[in-house]
Design a protein around this motif. Structure first.
Motif, PDB file in Angstrom:
ATOM      1  N   ILE A 168      26.330  89.996  56.563  1.00 50.38           N
ATOM      2  CA  ILE A 168      25.639  90.537  57.730  1.00 50.38           C
ATOM      3  C   ILE A 168      25.349  89.415  58.728  1.00 50.38           C
ATOM      4  CG2 ILE A 168      23.535  91.681  58.510  1.00 50.38           C
ATOM      5  CD1 ILE A 168      23.605  93.101  55.705  1.00 50.38           C
ATOM      6  N   ALA A 169      24.975  88.241  58.213  1.00 50.09           N
ATOM      7  CA  ALA A 169      24.681  87.118  59.099  1.00 50.09           C
ATOM      8  C   ALA A 169      25.920  86.712  59.898  1.00 50.09           C
ATOM      9  CB  ALA A 169      24.167  85.921  58.285  1.00 50.09           C
ATOM     10  N   VAL A 170      27.056  86.646  59.232  1.00 50.75           N
ATOM     11  CA  VAL A 170      28.304  86.277  59.906  1.00 50.75           C
ATOM     12  C   VAL A 170      28.661  87.309  60.965  1.00 50.75           C
ATOM     13  CG1 VAL A 170      30.793  86.149  59.524  1.00 50.75           C
ATOM     14  CG2 VAL A 170      29.253  84.856  58.072  1.00 50.75           C
ATOM     15  N   ARG A 171      28.402  88.580  60.634  1.00 49.22           N
ATOM     16  CA  ARG A 171      28.673  89.660  61.573  1.00 49.22           C
ATOM     17  C   ARG A 171      27.807  89.520  62.834  1.00 49.22           C
ATOM     18  NH1 ARG A 171      28.659  92.511  65.173  1.00 49.22           N
ATOM     19  NH2 ARG A 171      28.495  94.746  65.336  1.00 49.22           N
ATOM     20  N   MET A 172      26.517  89.192  62.642  1.00 50.63           N
ATOM     21  CA  MET A 172      25.597  89.200  63.769  1.00 50.63           C
ATOM     22  C   MET A 172      25.665  87.919  64.590  1.00 50.63           C
ATOM     23  SD  MET A 172      24.537  92.189  63.315  1.00 50.63           S
ATOM     24  CE  MET A 172      23.538  92.242  64.791  1.00 50.63           C
ATOM     25  N   ASP A 173      25.868  86.765  63.931  1.00 51.98           N
ATOM     26  CA  ASP A 173      25.749  85.494  64.636  1.00 51.98           C
ATOM     27  C   ASP A 173      26.445  84.411  63.810  1.00 51.98           C
ATOM     28  OD1 ASP A 173      24.978  83.126  65.850  1.00 51.98           O
ATOM     29  OD2 ASP A 173      22.945  83.821  66.270  1.00 51.98           O
ATOM     30  N   ARG A 174      27.732  84.166  64.106  1.00 53.32           N
ATOM     31  CA  ARG A 174      28.471  83.272  63.202  1.00 53.32           C
ATOM     32  C   ARG A 174      27.985  81.838  63.246  1.00 53.32           C
ATOM     33  NH1 ARG A 174      34.808  83.185  64.308  1.00 53.32           N
ATOM     34  NH2 ARG A 174      34.532  81.153  63.372  1.00 53.32           N
ATOM     35  N   ASP A 175      27.553  81.350  64.411  1.00 52.78           N
ATOM     36  CA  ASP A 175      27.043  79.979  64.466  1.00 52.78           C
ATOM     37  C   ASP A 175      25.759  79.832  63.662  1.00 52.78           C
ATOM     38  OD1 ASP A 175      29.104  78.964  65.882  1.00 52.78           O
ATOM     39  OD2 ASP A 175      27.994  78.603  67.732  1.00 52.78           O
ATOM     40  N   ALA A 176      24.864  80.811  63.823  1.00 49.53           N
ATOM     41  CA  ALA A 176      23.601  80.749  63.065  1.00 49.53           C
ATOM     42  C   ALA A 176      23.902  80.805  61.570  1.00 49.53           C
ATOM     43  CB  ALA A 176      22.671  81.887  63.474  1.00 49.53           C
ATOM     44  N   ALA A 177      24.859  81.633  61.176  1.00 42.29           N
ATOM     45  CA  ALA A 177      25.214  81.727  59.762  1.00 42.29           C
ATOM     46  C   ALA A 177      25.760  80.389  59.267  1.00 42.29           C
ATOM     47  CB  ALA A 177      26.242  82.833  59.543  1.00 42.29           C
ATOM     48  N   ALA A 178      26.606  79.747  60.079  1.00 45.03           N
ATOM     49  CA  ALA A 178      27.166  78.454  59.683  1.00 45.03           C
ATOM     50  C   ALA A 178      26.054  77.422  59.493  1.00 45.03           C
ATOM     51  CB  ALA A 178      28.171  77.970  60.730  1.00 45.03           C
ATOM     52  N   LEU A 179      25.052  77.458  60.374  1.00 41.09           N
ATOM     53  CA  LEU A 179      23.940  76.501  60.265  1.00 41.09           C
ATOM     54  C   LEU A 179      23.130  76.701  58.992  1.00 41.09           C
ATOM     55  CD1 LEU A 179      22.506  76.303  63.882  1.00 41.09           C
ATOM     56  CD2 LEU A 179      23.791  74.569  62.642  1.00 41.09           C
ATOM     57  N   LEU A 180      23.190  77.895  58.426  1.00 42.05           N
ATOM     58  CA  LEU A 180      22.474  78.148  57.173  1.00 42.05           C
ATOM     59  C   LEU A 180      23.312  77.728  55.974  1.00 42.05           C
ATOM     60  CD1 LEU A 180      21.087  81.652  58.121  1.00 42.05           C
ATOM     61  CD2 LEU A 180      19.860  79.494  58.087  1.00 42.05           C
ATOM     62  N   GLY A 181      24.531  77.251  56.251  1.00 41.92           N
ATOM     63  CA  GLY A 181      25.380  76.803  55.157  1.00 41.92           C
ATOM     64  C   GLY A 181      26.375  77.842  54.702  1.00 41.92           C
ATOM     65  N   VAL A 182      26.498  78.941  55.455  1.00 41.07           N
ATOM     66  CA  VAL A 182      27.464  79.976  55.082  1.00 41.07           C
ATOM     67  C   VAL A 182      28.860  79.529  55.508  1.00 41.07           C
ATOM     68  CG1 VAL A 182      28.186  82.358  55.496  1.00 41.07           C
ATOM     69  CG2 VAL A 182      25.750  81.811  55.318  1.00 41.07           C
ATOM     70  N   ASN A 183      29.815  79.590  54.585  1.00 41.03           N
ATOM     71  CA  ASN A 183      31.199  79.285  54.922  1.00 41.03           C
ATOM     72  C   ASN A 183      31.802  80.518  55.594  1.00 41.03           C
ATOM     73  OD1 ASN A 183      33.982  78.921  54.969  1.00 41.03           O
ATOM     74  ND2 ASN A 183      33.994  77.752  53.064  1.00 41.03           N
ATOM     75  N   VAL A 184      31.946  80.432  56.926  1.00 42.17           N
ATOM     76  CA  VAL A 184      32.278  81.620  57.706  1.00 42.17           C
ATOM     77  C   VAL A 184      33.665  82.158  57.339  1.00 42.17           C
ATOM     78  CG1 VAL A 184      32.656  82.495  60.039  1.00 42.17           C
ATOM     79  CG2 VAL A 184      30.746  80.961  59.580  1.00 42.17           C
ATOM     80  N   ARG A 185      34.654  81.264  57.229  1.00 40.74           N
ATOM     81  CA  ARG A 185      36.020  81.703  56.932  1.00 40.74           C
ATOM     82  C   ARG A 185      36.113  82.405  55.574  1.00 40.74           C
ATOM     83  NH1 ARG A 185      40.707  78.931  59.026  1.00 40.74           N
ATOM     84  NH2 ARG A 185      41.431  78.913  56.895  1.00 40.74           N
ATOM     85  N   TRP A 186      35.440  81.813  54.611  1.00 37.50           N
ATOM     86  CA  TRP A 186      35.466  82.380  53.267  1.00 37.50           C
ATOM     87  C   TRP A 186      34.750  83.740  53.240  1.00 37.50           C
ATOM     88  CZ3 TRP A 186      38.111  82.519  49.125  1.00 37.50           C
ATOM     89  CH2 TRP A 186      37.559  82.951  47.923  1.00 37.50           C
ATOM     90  N   THR A 187      33.652  83.817  53.977  1.00 34.22           N
ATOM     91  CA  THR A 187      32.905  85.071  54.025  1.00 34.22           C
ATOM     92  C   THR A 187      33.739  86.174  54.672  1.00 34.22           C
ATOM     93  OG1 THR A 187      30.878  83.790  54.195  1.00 34.22           O
ATOM     94  CG2 THR A 187      30.715  86.122  54.747  1.00 34.22           C
ATOM     95  N   TYR A 188      34.447  85.823  55.750  1.00 31.84           N
ATOM     96  CA  TYR A 188      35.368  86.782  56.357  1.00 31.84           C
ATOM     97  C   TYR A 188      36.402  87.253  55.333  1.00 31.84           C
ATOM     98  CZ  TYR A 188      34.066  86.047  61.299  1.00 31.84           C
ATOM     99  OH  TYR A 188      33.433  86.018  62.487  1.00 31.84           O
ATOM    100  N   ALA A 189      36.941  86.300  54.579  1.00 32.03           N
ATOM    101  CA  ALA A 189      38.004  86.628  53.625  1.00 32.03           C
ATOM    102  C   ALA A 189      37.497  87.605  52.568  1.00 32.03           C
ATOM    103  CB  ALA A 189      38.547  85.357  52.978  1.00 32.03           C
ATOM    104  N   VAL A 190      36.307  87.341  52.039  1.00 31.70           N
ATOM    105  CA  VAL A 190      35.790  88.220  50.982  1.00 31.70           C
ATOM    106  C   VAL A 190      35.410  89.580  51.572  1.00 31.70           C
ATOM    107  CG1 VAL A 190      34.041  88.515  49.207  1.00 31.70           C
ATOM    108  CG2 VAL A 190      35.071  86.272  49.576  1.00 31.70           C
ATOM    109  N   ALA A 191      34.866  89.592  52.796  1.00 35.09           N
ATOM    110  CA  ALA A 191      34.529  90.876  53.418  1.00 35.09           C
ATOM    111  C   ALA A 191      35.795  91.718  53.600  1.00 35.09           C
ATOM    112  CB  ALA A 191      33.840  90.649  54.761  1.00 35.09           C
ATOM    113  N   PHE A 192      36.871  91.067  54.047  1.00 34.98           N
ATOM    114  CA  PHE A 192      38.139  91.789  54.191  1.00 34.98           C
ATOM    115  C   PHE A 192      38.621  92.266  52.823  1.00 34.98           C
ATOM    116  CE2 PHE A 192      42.724  92.256  54.700  1.00 34.98           C
ATOM    117  CZ  PHE A 192      42.805  92.934  55.917  1.00 34.98           C
TER     118      PHE A 192
END
Lengths: 288, 239
Positions: A168-192
């Motif tokens: 949900i964080a990546v969906r709403m605000d990818r930069d903010a999610a990245a700052l929390l330590g979320v790996n955006v690319r990987w999260t996209y991959a698993v969501a897909f």
């Protein structure tokens, strides 16, 4: 009684329809990709279930999560290695890419499995539940129940786990999610991958109810599309409401206009809804 | 107050072809509150984005506890104890206060117990958040959102907290409250690098101050020394 029977027929496939749409809705809502490949993935799930039944005698209703799991891995790899490269590009580029992948997968399945319609023939046949004045087809009830269980599991995953919050964080605000330590690319991959999981499971569930063929993929894609727009994009309850709504609309459409026009009514309502309430019945941001 | 936590040398960065930071040198000492001040467009926010891995470096070096993190990803910065509270708070819409705080702990590997204990610590530090833990975080007031953003940053259990624009858009009473809380945070062992447009607040809170102008760190000194400098007062505080 005829009307009640028609209503029950529609509701009986509702959970299966929700299952068809929820992965499409997740990918659209979280990744902002209209996944044209979705219908082909449903058909692929159907073939997996067909062959699992043919060679090992596995019941497709029980096989559904397994078909989903196998395809999940492929979905993660596809997103991570291929689609991720165009995520930052305009919307139409991802649309075009999934359209191309759809052509590729449909034609590969045509070459491998031919265009013949196939269907899992259960032995003994599931039959019907006889409720006196109305009958309920058992295969549809099984599909709907398994579909609803899988959708509930997905909803719990998104709502109560760290990974769900990250999606949900990546969906709403990818930069903010990245700052929390979320790996955006990987999260996209698993969501897909989760979207592909739901598509594969839905395909397995419908393999014992509807005939499957590579040429059927566009039909399933359009069902998913209609369900998402009716229910509202980016929400699991929306996909469920939309799934049951489409089931009932098709059922009455077949009664009133003839079976060949079952989808006509759904598309007419879709156009009307797009004009009046484009966010859908339960549309909202955030996917949860 | 010994040891250098963060050391930045000759850092240059920007967006695409546009270079914004031309030369930044700074040091954050363990246990200190360090402030970065400067006018709008001086490059403070851009520098902070580079210090958490959001922007690639064109040149220069970043050391966190002596480890070279130039070119590292945002996840690596979080794992090495640097948490960034971004300008505008950037809480996640659709998630509750509780869920936003839990996301702050995303990279932690020290177990559920420790995370739960820190969550309770945050609710003790910001009682307002405890009252609103089930509420959608972005429906709270600006001050409450800033509390939530700071608490979310602290949930990473960072050694260094980067805060971009603490006071922007907030009522003075709320800012006073946040200043008091940040002094407690520092006393609890987290060092702070603060970017602040309100120079009065920066000088009140910080031990050490850097001044940035046109993409360069142009001056630095202890807060009381900078506060007494008439040219700083003339340039940044009016009158």
């Amino acid at each position: 009684m005829l009307w009640l029977q028609v209503l029950v027929n529609g509701l009986a496939v509702g959970g299966l329809y929700a299952c068809i749409a929820v992965g499409f809705s997740l990918v659209w809502g979280v990744l902002n990709i209209i996944n044209i490949l979705h219908g082909s993935l449903i058909v692929l799930g159907g073939y997996l279930a067909f062959f699992a039944h043919q060679y090992w005698g596995i019941n497709p209703f029980l096989f559904a999560p397994l078909a989903g799991a196998v395809m999940f891995a492929g979905g993660v790899a596809l997103q991570y290695c291929v689609i991720n490269h165009v995520m930052a590009r305009p919307f139409l580029i991802t649309l075009l890419l999934t359209f191309g992948l759809n052509l590729f997968l449909d034609n590969s399945m045509l070459a491998l499995f031919s265009a013949d319609y196939r269907k899992v023939l259960l032995n003994p046949a599931p039959g019907v539940f006889d409720l006196g004045s109305i009958v309920v087809p058992a295969d549809r009830i099984y599909a709907t129940l398994v579909g609803l269980v899988l959708i509930s599991a997905l909803a719990l995953l998104l709502r109560f786990t760290q990974f769900g919050r990250a999606i949900i964080a990546v969906r709403m605000d990818r930069d903010a999610a990245a700052l929390l330590g979320v790996n955006v690319r990987w999260t996209y991959a698993v969501a897909f991958g989760l979207g592909v999981f739901m598509a594969g499971s839905a395909g397995a569930l419908l393999s014992a109810i509807f005939p499957i063929s590579p040429v059927a993929s566009a039909g399933y894609l359009s069902k998913a599309f209609v369900i998402c727009v009716i229910g509202g994009l980016g929400s699991i309850p929306g996909a469920v409401i939309g799934g049951f709504a489409l089931g009932v609309i098709e059922s009455f459409g077949a009664l009133l206009l003839g079976p060949e026009h079952a989808l006509t009514l759904a598309f007419v309502l879709l156009i009307a809804l797009l004009a009046v309430r484009p966010s859908g019945l339960l549309g909202r941001q955030g996917f949860a | 107050m010994t040891g250098t936590l963060l050391k930045v040398e000759g850092l240059e960065t920007g967006y695409g072809d546009i270079q914004v930071v031309w030369r930044a040198d700074l040091e954050v000492r363990q246990g200190a509150i360090t402030a970065l001040i400067g006018s709008n467009g001086a490059g403070k926010t851009t520098l902070l984005r580079a210090l958490s891995g959001l922007l690639p470096l064109r040149n220069g070096a970043i050391f966190v506890s002596g480890r070279d993190l130039a070119g590292a990803s945002p996840q690596q910065f979080v794992e090495h104890g640097v948490a960034h509270v971004p300008e505008g708070r950037r809480l996640i819409t659709g998630l509750s206060v509780h869920d936003n705080l839990m996301l702050g702990a995303y990279r932690r590997k020290d177990g559920k117990q420790a995370i739960r204990a820190d969550l309770e610590r945050m609710y003790a530090l910001f009682p307002r958040l405890a009252e609103r833990r089930r509420q959608d975080a972005t429906t709270m007031s600006g001050g409450e959102q800033q509390m939530c953003a700071i608490a979310r940053g602290l949930m990473a259990a960072p050694g260094l907290l980067l805060i971009d624009e603490l006071s922007l858009g907030l009522a003075p009473a709320i800012v006073d409250q946040l200043v008091t809380t940040l002094e407690r945070v520092r006393a609890d062992g987290t060092s702070i690098l603060l970017v602040e447009q309100d120079v009065g607040i920066a000088l009140e809170l910080a031990d050490f101050v850097y001044v940035m102008d046109q993409g360069r760190t142009v001056r630095n000194g202890p807060a009381d020394e900078i506060a007494a400098d008439p040219s700083i007062i003339a340039a940044y505080m009016g009158t």
